[in-house]
Scaffold this active site. Structure first.
Site, PDB file in Angstrom:
ATOM      1  N   GLU A  66      -8.815   3.004   1.501  1.00 28.56           N
ATOM      2  CA  GLU A  66      -7.471   2.666   2.004  1.00 28.56           C
ATOM      3  C   GLU A  66      -6.398   3.374   1.185  1.00 28.56           C
ATOM      4  O   GLU A  66      -6.445   3.373  -0.050  1.00 28.56           O
ATOM      5  CB  GLU A  66      -7.300   1.155   1.904  1.00 28.56           C
ATOM      6  CG  GLU A  66      -6.641   0.538   3.095  1.00 28.56           C
ATOM      7  CD  GLU A  66      -7.459   0.669   4.369  1.00 28.56           C
ATOM      8  OE1 GLU A  66      -7.228   1.645   5.115  1.00 28.56           O
ATOM      9  OE2 GLU A  66      -8.317  -0.194   4.622  1.00 28.56           O
ATOM     10  N   HIS A  67      -5.448   3.959   1.902  1.00 29.37           N
ATOM     11  CA  HIS A  67      -4.344   4.708   1.287  1.00 29.37           C
ATOM     12  C   HIS A  67      -4.861   5.878   0.450  1.00 29.37           C
ATOM     13  O   HIS A  67      -4.226   6.296  -0.505  1.00 29.37           O
ATOM     14  CB  HIS A  67      -3.434   3.781   0.472  1.00 29.37           C
ATOM     15  CG  HIS A  67      -2.602   2.899   1.364  1.00 29.37           C
ATOM     16  ND1 HIS A  67      -1.335   3.223   1.751  1.00 29.37           N
ATOM     17  CD2 HIS A  67      -2.908   1.739   1.987  1.00 29.37           C
ATOM     18  CE1 HIS A  67      -0.861   2.276   2.562  1.00 29.37           C
ATOM     19  NE2 HIS A  67      -1.803   1.366   2.722  1.00 29.37           N
ATOM     20  N   ASP A 105      -5.990   8.584   2.396  1.00 26.87           N
ATOM     21  CA  ASP A 105      -5.959   9.756   3.296  1.00 26.87           C
ATOM     22  C   ASP A 105      -4.793  10.699   3.012  1.00 26.87           C
ATOM     23  O   ASP A 105      -4.948  11.916   3.091  1.00 26.87           O
ATOM     24  CB  ASP A 105      -6.060   9.370   4.780  1.00 26.87           C
ATOM     25  CG  ASP A 105      -4.926   8.506   5.309  1.00 26.87           C
ATOM     26  OD1 ASP A 105      -4.096   8.021   4.509  1.00 26.87           O
ATOM     27  OD2 ASP A 105      -4.887   8.308   6.542  1.00 26.87           O
ATOM     28  N   GLY A 126      -2.888  -3.608  12.626  1.00 22.40           N
ATOM     29  CA  GLY A 126      -3.550  -2.724  11.663  1.00 22.40           C
ATOM     30  C   GLY A 126      -4.832  -2.131  12.216  1.00 22.40           C
ATOM     31  O   GLY A 126      -5.720  -1.744  11.463  1.00 22.40           O
ATOM     32  N   LEU A 127      -4.930  -2.048  13.546  1.00 20.30           N
ATOM     33  CA  LEU A 127      -6.162  -1.560  14.165  1.00 20.30           C
ATOM     34  C   LEU A 127      -5.935  -0.246  14.920  1.00 20.30           C
ATOM     35  O   LEU A 127      -6.716   0.147  15.772  1.00 20.30           O
ATOM     36  CB  LEU A 127      -6.746  -2.639  15.090  1.00 20.30           C
ATOM     37  CG  LEU A 127      -7.060  -3.964  14.376  1.00 20.30           C
ATOM     38  CD1 LEU A 127      -7.490  -5.035  15.375  1.00 20.30           C
ATOM     39  CD2 LEU A 127      -8.149  -3.775  13.311  1.00 20.30           C
ATOM     40  N   SER A 164      -3.503   0.916  17.085  1.00 23.61           N
ATOM     41  CA  SER A 164      -3.134   0.997  18.498  1.00 23.61           C
ATOM     42  C   SER A 164      -2.315   2.260  18.772  1.00 23.61           C
ATOM     43  O   SER A 164      -2.452   2.861  19.838  1.00 23.61           O
ATOM     44  CB  SER A 164      -2.362  -0.251  18.920  1.00 23.61           C
ATOM     45  OG  SER A 164      -1.202  -0.400  18.127  1.00 23.61           O
ATOM     46  N   GLU A 176       3.180  11.780  15.152  1.00 22.66           N
ATOM     47  CA  GLU A 176       3.601  10.511  14.550  1.00 22.66           C
ATOM     48  C   GLU A 176       4.511  10.746  13.341  1.00 22.66           C
ATOM     49  O   GLU A 176       5.499  10.052  13.152  1.00 22.66           O
ATOM     50  CB  GLU A 176       2.381   9.666  14.164  1.00 22.66           C
ATOM     51  CG  GLU A 176       2.783   8.257  13.780  1.00 22.66           C
ATOM     52  CD  GLU A 176       1.697   7.211  13.955  1.00 22.66           C
ATOM     53  OE1 GLU A 176       0.683   7.501  14.642  1.00 22.66           O
ATOM     54  OE2 GLU A 176       1.847   6.114  13.399  1.00 22.66           O
ATOM     55  N   ASP A 213      -6.482   7.567  11.031  1.00 26.37           N
ATOM     56  CA  ASP A 213      -6.591   6.816  12.284  1.00 26.37           C
ATOM     57  C   ASP A 213      -6.823   7.733  13.480  1.00 26.37           C
ATOM     58  O   ASP A 213      -7.639   7.444  14.356  1.00 26.37           O
ATOM     59  CB  ASP A 213      -5.322   5.985  12.509  1.00 26.37           C
ATOM     60  CG  ASP A 213      -5.025   5.062  11.330  1.00 26.37           C
ATOM     61  OD1 ASP A 213      -5.928   4.844  10.507  1.00 26.37           O
ATOM     62  OD2 ASP A 213      -3.882   4.581  11.241  1.00 26.37           O
ATOM     63  N   TYR A 238       5.341   1.558   3.171  1.00 27.11           N
ATOM     64  CA  TYR A 238       4.273   2.544   3.257  1.00 27.11           C
ATOM     65  C   TYR A 238       4.745   3.877   2.659  1.00 27.11           C
ATOM     66  O   TYR A 238       4.066   4.486   1.831  1.00 27.11           O
ATOM     67  CB  TYR A 238       3.854   2.717   4.717  1.00 27.11           C
ATOM     68  CG  TYR A 238       2.696   3.659   4.953  1.00 27.11           C
ATOM     69  CD1 TYR A 238       1.407   3.175   5.111  1.00 27.11           C
ATOM     70  CD2 TYR A 238       2.894   5.040   5.028  1.00 27.11           C
ATOM     71  CE1 TYR A 238       0.344   4.045   5.346  1.00 27.11           C
ATOM     72  CE2 TYR A 238       1.846   5.909   5.256  1.00 27.11           C
ATOM     73  CZ  TYR A 238       0.576   5.405   5.421  1.00 27.11           C
ATOM     74  OH  TYR A 238      -0.478   6.265   5.647  1.00 27.11           O
TER      75      TYR A 238
HETATM   76  C1  GLA Z   1      -2.399   3.372   8.127  1.00 28.69           C
HETATM   77  C2  GLA Z   1      -2.164   4.874   8.250  1.00 28.69           C
HETATM   78  C3  GLA Z   1      -3.369   5.658   7.751  1.00 28.69           C
HETATM   79  C4  GLA Z   1      -3.806   5.180   6.365  1.00 28.69           C
HETATM   80  C5  GLA Z   1      -3.903   3.662   6.315  1.00 28.69           C
HETATM   81  C6  GLA Z   1      -4.185   3.162   4.936  1.00 28.69           C
HETATM   82  O1  GLA Z   1      -3.417   2.967   8.973  1.00 28.69           O
HETATM   83  O2  GLA Z   1      -1.929   5.205   9.602  1.00 28.69           O
HETATM   84  O3  GLA Z   1      -3.086   7.029   7.755  1.00 28.69           O
HETATM   85  O4  GLA Z   1      -2.949   5.672   5.387  1.00 28.69           O
HETATM   86  O5  GLA Z   1      -2.721   3.035   6.782  1.00 28.69           O
HETATM   87  O6  GLA Z   1      -5.443   3.536   4.520  1.00 28.69           O
END
Ligand code: GLA
Length: 390
Positions: free
Chosen positions: A39-40, A42, A130-131, A133, A166, A178, A230
């Site tokens: 997580e975080h 990428d 957080g999925l 969409s 995005e 994602d 973020y």
């Molecule tokens: C969101 C962002 C991703 C990633 C996650 C955290 O989903 O869209 O690019 O940074 O948060 O891992």
């Protein structure tokens, strides 16, 4: 919207025909995702390991050659929105239409002659949970346009263009996970992705065969990435990389972490961000090694470590997410952690199949006792990535 993909494709195509007066050229689907670990990382060029959900965004699309883009969504009240392809401009649109329009803009900006489209969308990916969409919406539109205009782009290339849509058109500074998950995942597998060069390995992930389950618990606390937190974390990570003289935090080796933290001196905030990212990359590699050696249950504690790091070092959890994790572990889960961007959204819980009812009940009761909105709990089985349905 439920039922077999053939039924879904037919009903989305029928609605398209009612709206636009002619049948679509085709129907496509792209899934949301959960992230197992990573997580975080990428936007730090690191490792991630998402898998696709069975929930998808579906698009019925017809090609147009007159510079007109028409958009409609079954999930948003309102009429068909009509735009001109040559008038699309980053930052100009604050509605849902910015996602599909941004994809068309990004394709055109990259030199692809995409001359317009009629699009009707319908999604079963829970929004704001957080999925992913948004990524599902972007990728389904990108794939449809790729096919209809014969662009010949690969999944990872579409993912890059969707990320650009995005970042620039919508204005959310997200990484590449994602979109790549939605475009490239395969059923029955988790995707081990190196976000630096987008090299990928499909890791078999069939929990049911081993008597386990993975639950997704949507806390119903809405998050939003374009709101500052973020971006602040991302900027902090970039500052850390600059102070350490590397291109990205991915370049700080786990063995060198202590030395790197010493070099950051009294930059306490940056030190915490760096520690999360460097240890999280190591956790992804550990999970991959465990899964590949068949030691699936042993990933549980690694997920828990990941949650603690996101909560204490990266500071993006929230009381609802922590409550899911603590309650699930207390009720016998093998592992649990928040998933996705944080500040709400969903947690994942790894559990023995036989413990699922007790864990679900415990989480629901804990939420009720805390006065939180009732969470939505469902089982996630790795589904297919983006594809044409008809
Ligand atoms: C969101 C962002 C991703 C990633 C996650 C955290 O989903 O869209 O690019 O940074 O948060 O891992």
């Amino acid at each position: 919207m439920s039922g077999s993909s053939e039924t879904v494709a037919r009903s989305v195509a029928e609605r398209f025909e009612q709206l636009y007066g002619a049948a679509p050229d085709g129907v496509w689907a792209a899934p949301g995702r959960v992230n197992l670990i990573g997580e975080h990382t990428d936007y730090n060029d690191g490792f991630v390991m998402p898998f696709a959900l069975p929930h998808t965004a579906v698009a019925a699309v017809a090609r147009r050659d007159d510079g007109v883009l028409r958009l409609h969504s079954a999930d948003v009240e309102g009429p068909v929105v009509e735009l001109r392809t040559d008038a699309l401009a980053p930052g100009s649109d604050k509605r849902w239409t910015a996602y599909p329009a941004g994809v068309l803009w990004a394709l055109r900006e990259a030199g692809h002659a995409v001359t317009g489209a009629d699009i009707h969308l319908a999604s079963t990916v829970p929004a704001g949970a957080g999925l992913s969409s948004s990524a599902a919406l972007e990728v389904v539109v990108a794939l449809a346009l790729n096919d209809l205009f014969g662009l010949g782009l690969r999944g990872w290339q579409l993912a890059r263009l969707c990320q650009r849509a995005e970042n620039v058109y919508v204005g959310a500074p997200v990484g590449i996970m994602d979109q790549t998950a939605s475009a490239c995942c395969e059923a029955g597998h988790a995707l081990f992705l190196d976000t630096r060069d987008l090299s990928q390995r499909q890791i078999p992930f069939d929990l049911a065969a081993e008597g386990m389950r993975l639950l997704v618990v949507d806390t119903r606390v809405k998050h939003s990435h374009s709101e500052g937190e973020y971006g602040k974390r991302r900027a902090g990570c970039e500052k850390g990389a600059a102070l350490l003289g590397v291109d990205a935090l991915r370049d700080v080796r786990y063995e060198e972490l202590d030395a790197a933290l010493r070099r950051l001196g009294d930059e306490e905030e940056v030190r915490r961000l760096v520690r999360h990212v460097v240890t999280e990359d190591e956790r992804v590699e550990r999970v991959v090694a465990l899964l590949e050696s068949g030691d699936t249950r042993a990933i549980g504690p690694v997920l828990v470590e990941g949650h603690a790091s996101l909560r204490d070092d990266f500071r993006i959890s929230c009381p609802e997410l922590d409550l899911v994790v603590d309650t699930a572990l207390g009720a016998g889960a093998l592992g649990a952690r928040m998933t996705g961007g944080g500040f709400g959204g969903s947690a994942i819980v790894l559990a023995e199949e036989t413990d699922v009812p007790a864990i679900t009940k415990a989480v629901e009761e804990a939420f009720a006792a805390a006065g939180f909105k009732a969470p939505r709990v469902f089982e996630a089985v790795p589904g297919a990535g983006a594809r044409r349905l008809r």
